[in-house]
Design an enzyme around this catalytic site. Structure first.
Site, short mmCIF file in Angstrom:
data_model
loop_
_atom_site.label_atom_id
_atom_site.label_comp_id
_atom_site.label_asym_id
_atom_site.label_seq_id
_atom_site.Cartn_x
_atom_site.Cartn_y
_atom_site.Cartn_z
N GLY A 50 25.74 42.69 -46.35
CA GLY A 50 25.79 43.14 -44.96
C GLY A 50 26.01 44.63 -44.92
N GLY A 52 26.33 46.77 -42.07
CA GLY A 52 26.76 47.37 -40.82
C GLY A 52 27.61 48.60 -41.12
N ALA A 53 28.22 49.17 -40.09
CA ALA A 53 28.97 50.42 -40.26
C ALA A 53 30.11 50.26 -41.26
CB ALA A 53 29.49 50.88 -38.91
N GLY A 55 30.78 47.73 -43.43
CA GLY A 55 30.33 47.29 -44.73
C GLY A 55 29.73 48.44 -45.55
N LYS A 198 35.63 40.31 -38.48
CA LYS A 198 36.62 40.04 -37.43
C LYS A 198 35.97 39.17 -36.38
CE LYS A 198 39.14 44.38 -38.07
NZ LYS A 198 39.61 45.64 -37.44
N ALA A 237 35.01 53.08 -38.65
CA ALA A 237 34.35 53.28 -39.95
C ALA A 237 33.95 54.74 -40.19
CB ALA A 237 33.12 52.38 -40.04
N LYS A 287 41.62 40.95 -30.53
CA LYS A 287 41.59 42.25 -29.85
C LYS A 287 40.20 42.60 -29.36
CE LYS A 287 39.76 44.43 -33.58
NZ LYS A 287 38.54 45.24 -33.65
N ASN A 350 33.13 47.21 -29.07
CA ASN A 350 33.32 46.21 -28.03
C ASN A 350 33.68 46.85 -26.70
OD1 ASN A 350 33.23 43.30 -29.33
ND2 ASN A 350 34.22 44.64 -30.82
N GLN A 377 31.08 41.47 -31.64
CA GLN A 377 31.72 40.22 -32.00
C GLN A 377 32.67 39.70 -30.93
OE1 GLN A 377 32.68 39.51 -36.15
NE2 GLN A 377 32.00 41.56 -36.67
#
Length: 464
Positions: A50, A52-53, A55, A198, A237, A287, A350, A377
């Protein structure tokens, strides 16, 4: 200082990734190799799945620190092939490259600059796995990383890996690790897995309970839970890669978490260890739920500090109430949960998603995987927490009419977010109506209820 030149930070590292003093790094690597049981000449193989940022940054931090020891360690990252970079992103990427002299020189030395010129002109299609090799994460174009060893064949990436880092969204974790398990059927050694995900899922049978990414991995692969850890904390990140001071916790079995915490720790990235695996994972998902609402409130009130503080009071009281259902000693989670919530509300994807929905710049029909941001997420987490806390078998006493109600009835923000994001019965403006409801309980009352009643439900985390 000339624009685009490499700025030297006061702690002796560069903005384009840390250049460490070698002292101590090789010793830390040797210690971990010894714990894992690697012999001389046998590489310690670490692969991230993965890109993403977070990872990608995680893999880049390891590469910056330990990549120099090529005879002892191999660090790679897997991502799916075939993801095209759109023209607008290619144009922006070209601007980023030319604004950073160090990055520009690196690409020219590697004979890799011309393809970005062609991508900018529309004469060539760039691909996400291709640019990741040069240090550009599609979800974080503005923060160039070090060059990475990228693998697009999943079997090749994981079959002999000693440590696998799960950088996938929670919504994709189960399916991918079910595929990975096919490649591990004949393994003799048991890999270590560090999950960065998360998010949660809700299961209602045989009793209502939460399923976390580490549990998904355990069930998909059969890897013992003692070999699966979670790493998370209040961090962004891109800021971690630019050497902003940050901290995180690695949670799981003592055998692995202590040596891994030492291995991962850097001067600007402090890693603590903790035994409470599942609860920290769940808090990482919780959160994200309230961050979406915070973004909506910020957009709808033109960044009103007063309105945001009212929302913060109510959302934190709901989170505290929920932690009392999930944890026997919830007070131990207060600091980490609030810190993670705070940074997510300030700058997380988010909260950004909530803002864009409220401004009308995004719509729910566009889904929760957003170009340039990755998976939001918090959307799936809203559904999972609502579904779980709606179960009558978990009923609590309502402070007003003293009747037994499902826990979600004491969480008006969670209810409203569910109606907006999942049921689509209401518009984002409903979040303000929920805050202004004259019948809304004082947030302090919700906390007091949680603290004075025996709410703890160990079954929610799959415990007897």
């Amino acid at each position: 200082m000339v624009a685009g030149s490499i700025k030297v930070m006061n702690h002796g590292v560069y903005l384009n990734g840390p250049i460490h003093n070698h002292n101590g790094l090789e010793e830390k690597l040797d210690e971990l190799r010894q714990v894992i049981g690697k012999s001389d000449g046998d590489l310690l193989r670490i692969v991230g799945v993965g890109a993403g940022a977070w990872g990608s940054v995680f893999a880049a931090l390891l590469q910056d620190s330990y990549g120099q020891f090529r005879d002892k360690i191999q660090i790679r990252i897997w991502r799916r092939p075939g993801k095209a970079v759109d023209r607008a992103t290619a144009e922006h990427l070209f601007e980023v490259i030319n604004s950073r002299e160090d990055v520009l020189r690196r690409l020219i030395r590697r004979c890799a600059y011309l393809k970005y010129v062609e991508g900018r002109l529309g004469d060539r299609t760039l691909y996400a796995d291709e640019i990741l090799k040069d240090g550009f994460c599609l979800n974080m174009i503005d923060t160039p990383l070090c060059p990475l060893k990228v693998v697009t064949n999943l079997q090749e990436a994981v079959w002999d890996a000693d440590i696998v880092v799960n950088g996938l969204p929670s919504t994709e974790t189960r399916d991918l690790f079910e595929e990975i398990s096919k490649y591990w059927k004949e393994r003799i050694t048991v890999p270590i897995i560090i999950s960065l995900a998360k998010g949660i899922e809700a299961a209602l049978e045989p009793v209502p309970h939460i399923i976390t990414p580490t549990q998904m991995i355990n069930r998909a692969t059969g890897i013992p839970i003692e070999n699966i850890l979670y790493l998370g904390g209040p961090n962004i990140a891109s800021e971690i890669y630019n050497n902003e001071y940050a901290n995180a916790r690695i949670c799981g079995a003592e055998k692995w978490r202590i040596p891994l915490a030492k291995f991962l720790r850097q001067p600007h990235f402090i890693v603590w260890d903790n035994s409470d695996l599942v609860t920290h994972e769940v808090m990482g998902g919780l959160k994200n739920v309230y961050a979406i609402g915070a973004g909506m409130v910020a957009a709808l009130t033109n960044e009103s500090a007063t309105s945001k503080s009212v929302y913060f009071a109510h959302c934190t009281s709901e989170m505290i109430f929920i932690t009392h259902l999930l944890a026997e000693e919830p007070e131990k989670l207060a600091g980490p949960l609030l810190a993670d919530t705070y940074v997510t509300l300030l700058k997380g994807r988010n909260a950004w998603y909530g803002q864009m929905l409220a401004k009308g710049e995004l719509s729910l029909d566009m889904g929760d995987s957003i170009s340039g941001k990755g998976m939001i997420q918090g959307v799936s987490a809203v559904e999972a927490f609502y579904e779980l806390l709606s179960q009558s078998s978990l009923s609590v006493t309502h402070p007003g009419d003293k009747k037994a109600v499902a826990p979600v009835e004491l969480c008006p923000i969670l209810k409203t977010l569910f109606k907006i994001l999942i049921k689509r019965e209401q518009k984002p403006q409903a979040i303000l109506q929920a805050l202004r409801d004259e019948t809304l309980n004082d947030p302090r009352d919700r906390i007091e209820i949680a603290q004075t009643h025996a709410f703890y439900r160990p079954s929610l985390l799959g415990q007897p």
